[in-house]
Design a protein around this motif. Structure first.
Motif, PDB file in Angstrom:
ATOM      1  N   GLU A  30       0.834  -1.203   0.000  1.00 55.81           N
ATOM      2  CA  GLU A  30       0.000   0.000   0.000  1.00 55.81           C
ATOM      3  C   GLU A  30       0.870   1.255   0.000  1.00 55.81           C
ATOM      4  O   GLU A  30       0.532   2.242  -0.650  1.00 55.81           O
ATOM      5  CB  GLU A  30      -0.925   0.008   1.215  1.00 55.81           C
ATOM      6  N   GLY A  39      -4.407   6.046  -5.550  1.00 54.60           N
ATOM      7  CA  GLY A  39      -5.330   6.085  -4.432  1.00 54.60           C
ATOM      8  C   GLY A  39      -6.374   7.161  -4.636  1.00 54.60           C
ATOM      9  O   GLY A  39      -6.242   8.014  -5.517  1.00 54.60           O
ATOM     10  N   ILE A  60      -7.192   2.546  -1.831  1.00 52.59           N
ATOM     11  CA  ILE A  60      -5.781   2.444  -2.172  1.00 52.59           C
ATOM     12  C   ILE A  60      -5.614   1.161  -2.976  1.00 52.59           C
ATOM     13  O   ILE A  60      -5.761   0.062  -2.448  1.00 52.59           O
ATOM     14  CB  ILE A  60      -4.887   2.439  -0.921  1.00 52.59           C
TER      15      ILE A  60
END
Length: 146
Positions: A30, A39, A60
């Motif tokens: 992430e 994102g 995300i």
């Protein structure tokens, strides 16, 4: 301090009262995804439950689709890391009628990913119209100066 993701709709839909800085509890892929700008904070908000704060609705994407776990949820609830003093301020603001906690942007500070949280009040439609008029006037003035 690089800004990776901004929530542009937040400034249009909300009147920003005060901003806070918080850390995010993220997975490794992430972090890579955020650094690539994959994102979206539109529609995301923050809640306080007990002595913990959470970011809900932030999307995300996975860094590499093939290398992510099969059960990965891009809109999962993520824990926010805030000091006790800020937590108390955020919980009183959230408890106040008409105020909400909205994420403004995701950015780096040193080697950490931080989120800027705003205590905000929702704008009414006539306030939004005024914002649009002001933006159009500013745009016309900039064109005239050129």
């Amino acid at each position: 301090m690089a800004t990776y993701i901004k929530n542009r709709k937040a400034y249009f839909n909300y009147e920003i009262k005060k901003t806070f800085e918080a850390g995010l509890e993220l997975l490794g892929f992430e972090v890579k995804s955020i650094k690539n700008g994959k994102g979206n904070l539109t529609g995301a908000f923050c809640i306080i439950r007990g002595d913990e704060a959470f970011l809900i609705g932030a999307h995300i994407s996975a860094y590499q689709e093939n290398n992510t776990p099969k059960d990965y949820d891009p809109t999962r609830t993520r824990k926010l890391l805030v000091s006790k003093k800020e937590m108390k301020e955020l919980s009183t603001a959230e408890g106040t009628k008409g105020l909400t906690l909205v994420p403004i942007s995701l950015y780096s500070k040193g080697r950490y990913i931080k989120v800027s949280i705003a205590v905000a009040r929702g704008k009414r439609t006539f306030d939004k119209r005024e914002t649009i008029k002001k933006r159009d006037l500013d745009r016309e003035l900039r064109r005239d100066y050129k």
